[in-house]
Structure formats: structure tokens, C-alpha cells
Motif scaffolding. Sequence first.
Motif, PDB file in Angstrom:
ATOM      1  N   VAL A 251       0.835  -1.202   0.000  1.00 42.18           N
ATOM      2  CA  VAL A 251       0.000   0.000   0.000  1.00 42.18           C
ATOM      3  C   VAL A 251       0.869   1.252   0.000  1.00 42.18           C
ATOM      4  O   VAL A 251       1.996   1.229   0.473  1.00 42.18           O
ATOM      5  CB  VAL A 251      -0.934   0.064   1.240  1.00 42.18           C
ATOM      6  N   GLU A 252       0.294   2.341  -0.518  1.00 39.16           N
ATOM      7  CA  GLU A 252       1.049   3.585  -0.551  1.00 39.16           C
ATOM      8  C   GLU A 252       0.084   4.762  -0.414  1.00 39.16           C
ATOM      9  O   GLU A 252      -1.004   4.768  -1.005  1.00 39.16           O
ATOM     10  CB  GLU A 252       1.794   3.683  -1.892  1.00 39.16           C
ATOM     11  N   HIS A 253       0.494   5.726   0.382  1.00 41.80           N
ATOM     12  CA  HIS A 253      -0.318   6.923   0.536  1.00 41.80           C
ATOM     13  C   HIS A 253       0.202   8.010  -0.408  1.00 41.80           C
ATOM     14  O   HIS A 253       1.402   8.279  -0.448  1.00 41.80           O
ATOM     15  CB  HIS A 253      -0.257   7.415   1.990  1.00 41.80           C
TER      16      HIS A 253
ATOM     17  N   HIS B 147      -8.126  -4.903   4.602  1.00 43.27           N
ATOM     18  CA  HIS B 147      -8.144  -3.489   4.947  1.00 43.27           C
ATOM     19  C   HIS B 147      -9.503  -3.116   5.524  1.00 43.27           C
ATOM     20  O   HIS B 147     -10.485  -3.837   5.349  1.00 43.27           O
ATOM     21  CB  HIS B 147      -7.759  -2.611   3.755  1.00 43.27           C
TER      22      HIS B 147
ATOM     23  N   CYS C 138      -7.219   2.148  -6.241  1.00 40.85           N
ATOM     24  CA  CYS C 138      -6.767   3.458  -5.772  1.00 40.85           C
ATOM     25  C   CYS C 138      -7.956   4.231  -5.238  1.00 40.85           C
ATOM     26  O   CYS C 138      -8.903   4.504  -5.983  1.00 40.85           O
ATOM     27  CB  CYS C 138      -6.172   4.257  -6.920  1.00 40.85           C
TER      28      CYS C 138
ATOM     29  N   SER D 159      -3.927  -2.142  -9.680  1.00 43.79           N
ATOM     30  CA  SER D 159      -4.030  -1.522  -8.364  1.00 43.79           C
ATOM     31  C   SER D 159      -5.470  -1.112  -8.090  1.00 43.79           C
ATOM     32  O   SER D 159      -6.296  -1.047  -8.998  1.00 43.79           O
ATOM     33  CB  SER D 159      -3.120  -0.299  -8.312  1.00 43.79           C
TER      34      SER D 159
ATOM     35  N   CYS E 175      -4.580  -1.452   7.555  1.00 42.80           N
ATOM     36  CA  CYS E 175      -4.158  -2.584   6.732  1.00 42.80           C
ATOM     37  C   CYS E 175      -3.511  -3.639   7.611  1.00 42.80           C
ATOM     38  O   CYS E 175      -2.739  -3.304   8.516  1.00 42.80           O
ATOM     39  CB  CYS E 175      -3.150  -2.149   5.678  1.00 42.80           C
TER      40      CYS E 175
ATOM     41  N   ASN F 265      -5.070   6.637  -1.493  1.00 45.70           N
ATOM     42  CA  ASN F 265      -4.351   5.455  -1.025  1.00 45.70           C
ATOM     43  C   ASN F 265      -4.360   4.406  -2.131  1.00 45.70           C
ATOM     44  O   ASN F 265      -5.415   4.107  -2.698  1.00 45.70           O
ATOM     45  CB  ASN F 265      -5.014   4.883   0.227  1.00 45.70           C
TER      46      ASN F 265
ATOM     47  N   MET G 139      -3.669   0.574  -3.280  1.00 45.51           N
ATOM     48  CA  MET G 139      -3.380  -0.819  -2.926  1.00 45.51           C
ATOM     49  C   MET G 139      -2.838  -1.475  -4.189  1.00 45.51           C
ATOM     50  O   MET G 139      -3.486  -1.459  -5.243  1.00 45.51           O
ATOM     51  CB  MET G 139      -4.644  -1.510  -2.429  1.00 45.51           C
ATOM     52  N   LYS G 140      -1.632  -2.020  -4.080  1.00 46.26           N
ATOM     53  CA  LYS G 140      -0.942  -2.541  -5.267  1.00 46.26           C
ATOM     54  C   LYS G 140      -1.476  -3.928  -5.638  1.00 46.26           C
ATOM     55  O   LYS G 140      -2.114  -4.590  -4.809  1.00 46.26           O
ATOM     56  CB  LYS G 140       0.573  -2.658  -4.965  1.00 46.26           C
TER      57      LYS G 140
ATOM     58  N   ALA H 240      -2.302  -6.987  -3.198  1.00 44.76           N
ATOM     59  CA  ALA H 240      -2.718  -6.548  -1.854  1.00 44.76           C
ATOM     60  C   ALA H 240      -4.000  -7.251  -1.426  1.00 44.76           C
ATOM     61  O   ALA H 240      -4.165  -7.609  -0.262  1.00 44.76           O
ATOM     62  CB  ALA H 240      -2.910  -5.033  -1.854  1.00 44.76           C
TER      63      ALA H 240
ATOM     64  N   SER I 267     -11.292  -7.689   1.867  1.00 49.10           N
ATOM     65  CA  SER I 267     -10.411  -7.420   0.728  1.00 49.10           C
ATOM     66  C   SER I 267     -11.286  -7.388  -0.517  1.00 49.10           C
ATOM     67  O   SER I 267     -12.337  -8.015  -0.555  1.00 49.10           O
ATOM     68  CB  SER I 267      -9.318  -8.486   0.606  1.00 49.10           C
TER      69      SER I 267
END
Length: 736
Positions: free
Chosen positions: A53-55, A215, A166, A164, A178, A203, A205-206, A209, A152
Motif C-alpha cells: 500500500v502507498e499513501h 483493509h 486506488c 491496483s 491494513c 491510497n 493498494m498494489k 494486496a 479485501s
Amino acid sequence: MEDLPVGFVAILNAATLKQKQLMLSAISASFAKPEPSVQSEPANALVKIEDLVEHVPDLGLDDDLYYFINEELLSLQLQNVRGAGVKTKWLSPESESYNYGKVNNKPSDIKQFPNILKLMDIVNKHPSTTGDMDCCLISRYPTHKSTLRWHSDNESEIISQSSSICTVSFGAPRQLQCALGSHNDKSKIKPDLVLPAIDRTMNVMKPGAQQLMLHAVSPGKESTDRSADVRFSISFRRHSPVDPKNQGPDELSSSDAQGQSSGSNKFADVVLIAGDSFAARLDQKLLGKGKKDVRNISKGGRKIEAVEKDIEDFVTANPQVGISKLFVSVGTNDIRNCQTGVKHLKKALSDLMHKIKLILPNTKIWFQSIPPINPNGSKFIARHVLLMNNLIFDMCSKFRLYYLDIFPVFLNWNGSINSRLFPPYDNVRKCFDIHPNKKDHRAISFDIEIEVKYKSCPKRKVFNYEKGDYRGLNEDLYRINWDRAFMSNDPCLAWDIFKKTLGELCDHRIPKKTMRSQFQPPWYDSECDRIRRKKEKWRIKAKESTNESDRLTYTEKFRSMRKLFKKTMNDKMKSNFVDDSDPALISKRFWTHVKSKSKSTRIPETVQYRNRFRYEAKDQAALFNEYFYNQFSEASNYNIDIDFANNDFLDLKFYSEDILLILRSLNPSKAAGPDGIHGKVLKYCASSLAYPLSILFNLSFVTGCIPPDWKLASVVPVFKKELYEIGIVYQSVSGR
Ligand SMILES: O=C(O)CCC(=O)C(=O)O
Ligand SMILES: [Fe+2]
């Protein structure tokens, strides 16, 4: 390549012929470069949550766009309640619903929301995303208490799992929690990572994920102004490339294994393999890639009835286990030592399928074909393998199960045995043995995921001969000066001119109609469609109305429309089935309709001629062509002594009066032949066509030249017996 593994199963989402081709090339490639067969470590031991995950704090949204997106969000008619008061809307370019648990999100066309589309474009351009999002699930969190429980978004039927997901936030701030792993007891989950989910941020989620972590969205803080508690999230996803409508016979909303926030995961989700020794040696660890729980209950020597019992016993003994997929391999032991065809196995197979459907109504079920076993002493008759496979195929169609055809995989492109997949020929036993009973031959499995793009079939426009203006057409035809048109005296050229002229006039005088979808009967016309649309409108109004009296009024309107719809369809159907030429006959249209509804195909999946197997329609046609061609004897070489000068045979003339009578006696409901001239045109314009046709016939006769069109015939192979060698099975029927 000498000691190749011999058991084989390919798991794929849908075994269409096209996919089989791809499968073959994928398999060949996998043999060229063997993959190490070491099982990988459990994924979560290798993966860090930060990789999943990435913000993204700043998306660079300008104020105008932000404002317009908010306008679009507020205009949405939200539908389903998801979690604690969260309502959703599903925007997609496709028409299927997004289902999870008991929630069914009907789509609205995403193209109607230009500002959300602009946002999607920005998201797709962001380097942290896979850049291929095309749909979104919008959630509205009305109060600070509204949450999403641990879940999920792994509905692979509808959401691509290789892209992803997003989520862009609007309004009140929240947190996205998460946690790695799947967690049976969701109440005890401790988040491994918490990301901010605040206004205008995203955010990501790749890919992966959804399989490796759960999450959730936790409650927010209450503010003094209630309207400031509202939060929207737009969760961009990629629509799965596989169209669930075409995906297979028994599509189900099974992917709720993890349970969305609305449902809990009561069952362990397993893949079950049942059957005979072809399946028994499959390595279940490899099959599930370590992620899926695969149980293999197959045993060597099992016959159909025993397999039915095996499956029933497993289901009874494991009531807590949910079976999402079932692979069955049967038939080989039933046709062993059997001399008299396979018909007697139909009942056992049908009982087995019936039982499975009954006890596992929500399971995706695959039946594997028998691979090509060569005659081994007298135990197997090669033809029985084909017969049995056809029986399995037919029964799969009947029970709407997947038919996993592995048979062709063992053959080369030209239909002969593929030596790369077969162990060497055994000289002592005089056979190839692909049966996986040797210790050193481990079963291998292929998990091939193929993206299938379904082409939407463009609607076909065809002449509506029923509604042709034949009086006008006749008048047009009379006006043509055929003597001048055919001046060249070349019958081939003259015929081309005739066809072109007639075609142009038909274009002018005969209206076109659009061929309806194959799901609609031929009598379904614009009137039916109008009534159906009205019926749907009232149904939706009734469903969505909150007021009881409105609901009753709409329901009443819906019912009367439904009645009218049924009546209209019935009346149209009856009039459609009356044969124009003889009301006592069942019309051709009736049979066309019956055929279009029937799942059976005229040609079996595998056609064989002189030991060559063909699967593609085009290749099968070539094989048929070869067969029919071979039926002709050499041209005869008689020398008949004819005295041409004194033979009145040559005085033969084609008179337009005779042609007129023949044209008038034609059956107008017959389809057009290869020249494309319809019976109705020939019959109803007989008076204007008889003359040009007489010129053409006379020209052809005197010059001895026959236009190529006249030599063409449409040949339809008609299946005669349950045998597979083309020569024995098919008779040709030529229409012209
Ligand atoms: O609202 C969020 O931030 C998360 C949304 C989400 O998880 C979903 O839509 O499945
Ligand atoms: Fe989610």
C-alpha cells in the motif's frame, strides 16, 4: 524431454477453443524453459506491507475539478448499504453488476460523470498506480460512525486482480487500516499499517494486496457541524477483462471468500479434486500455489459411480468446508475393457453431474476430458476415448458445467501425437503410456491465466424480404434495357452485370432490418421492446419507491405491462410460426428459433479424418472439404460420337415464358443460395426477371460458358451416426 511428467491438468478460467490454442503455446513454452518446481515460501513471509500500500498525499487536483467532482458525488443516487451505514454506487463502462456477499451493485455508466473521469485520468497517470483503472466504487460515509469492516476487494470475476485499487478521499478525514494475512477471527485483527485517508489524498493498494492483506476504514472523530462528518471515497479499480456473462456456465458470486464488510467468512474455501488416477497424482500444493487450500480425493481405478460417492462422502464429512471449485476426472476406468461403445455410461455420468449440482450448487465445476490413450492390448479402444469425451462434453453442456478439454493438448498442430508430451514409445507393450503410474513421473500442473477480450458482435443489417416493395422493384427491372446491358455476349460478364443491377435495385426497394441479439426470438420487434422498456421502468420505480402507496401504484402498472408484454410476445410468436406457403406446416422460422436456442452443435468439438484431428471450425471445414472432394471419381473419358451439325440438341432455346413459370413456382421461404438472390425476389419479380434470365441461359448455352456462381453450392454436413471418422459419419447435403 525424454522423461517428461505425464499427468496433466490445466486450470483455466474458461476453456474455449481460442484459449486452448494459447494454452498449447504456453505449454510448449513452459517445456522449453522448465520452471523450478520448488514451492515458494508462504507469501506473507516475503512481503512487507509497505510494498502493498502507498499513501499519495497530493494528487494535484485543482479547485474547479474538486468542486465539480463533489457536485457529481452529491448527484449520485446511492444504492446499497455496506457496513455501518455506508452507501455505494458502482460506476462502470460495462453492464454487469458488482456483487459481493449479498450486495448487488448495479452499474451506472461512468461516462456520464465527466469530472470523475477526469480524476480517473489523473489517477491513471500517477506513477504509483498500474495506470489502467476504468471503473470505480463510490462509498458515502454519512456520519463519523460509518465504517468499513475488514475485507479485501478480491472479486476476481469483476475486479482485475493484477491492477491496483486506488481510493481518493473527499470530505471528512478517516484512516485506512491494513493487516497482512487473511485472519479467521476478524475481531482480533491488529493493523500492521495505518494510512491517512483525508480530503483530496489517495491510497493505492498494489496488485496482490487483496490476496495478501485485509483493509478496513475505522470510525472518524465527531465534529460540531454534522455535515462536516460526511465522507466520500472513490475507489478506482480495473474491470476484470473476463466478461462474467461469457465466463462460463455456472457463474456465481463466489469470490466473497474473505467476506466484504457486509458478510462474514463462515466457510473455509477449498478447491476439490475428485476422480481417477489421472487426477490422483496431481500435486495439490503446486495447484493452489500455496495460497489456495486444495484437497485431492481422487484414487486410481475409480469409476464414475465411485467418484459420485467420494464427493458425497467428502461433503458430508466436511460440513464446514465451502468448495469454490471442483475438478473431476472420470471415464477412463469405465471405458477400459469395454467393447460396445459408451452409451451405457450416460446414466452414471448424468447421475454424477446431477448429484454434484445438487450438493454443491454454488461451486464452479470442471470436468476434464480423457487424454488420447492409445490402444493398450485390448483394454482400450481409441475411438471410445473420443466417444466418451463427446459424452462428457454433451453432459457438461446439459448440466452447464465447464468442460476442460485436455485431449488436444497431447496432439501436435497437425493432430498427431505430440512427442514432446508423450513418453517414448514402449516397444514391449506396443503403446505410448501417458498414464501417470510410474513413480518417477510426477504430475505437473499449469495455472494459466489468459486475458480474453470479447469482441462485441456488431449488429448485422440484412434485407427484410417480408417488407420488400416488389411492385416497385418490378417496375425498376422493366425499365432496364437488358439487351444493351448484355451486349458483350459474354455470359460471365453479363451475369455480373445482372447481379450488380439487381443488387442495387434491391437496396433501393427492400428495406433492411437489424439482426437482433441471438438471445431474442426473431419475432421480438420494436413494439415488444417498447413494452419491455415500459415494464422495466415501472419495475424499477416500484423497487426504488420509499412511499408505500407509490409502490403499490407502480407495482400495479408494472403488472399490467408485464401482462401486455406476454400477450404481445405470444401473439407475435404465433403469427411468426405460420408458414406462408402452407399453414399446416411447421415453419422454417420455428426450427431456426429452436436451433438457435439449443446448445447442441452440429459438428463435434473434435473432427477426425484419416487420423488427423481438427478443432477449429475453419480447419474442420478444410477436412470436410477434403473428404467430400475425395468422394468424386476421376473425370470420365468417354468418346461419344455426336454429329453436331445435324443434332437438334443445339437448337435448344430457353424461353422467357418457361422461365417465368419456373420462377413463379419457387418456394419463397427458402434461403438464398450462394448467389445471394432470395427466393422472394425471384418469385415476386418473376415477370420482370424471366427475360434477362432467358438471355443469360441462352448465352451460357451457346458459348458453353458457365458463370462461376452457378457452379457453387452450399454444402452442409449432416451428422448421421455416432461415429467419428468423417467418412462414416457425415453425408453431404448440397443446397442450391
Ligand atoms: O473508503 C476507503 O478509503 C476505502 C474503500 C474501500 O476499501 C472499498 O471501497 O472497498
Ligand atoms: Fe476495499
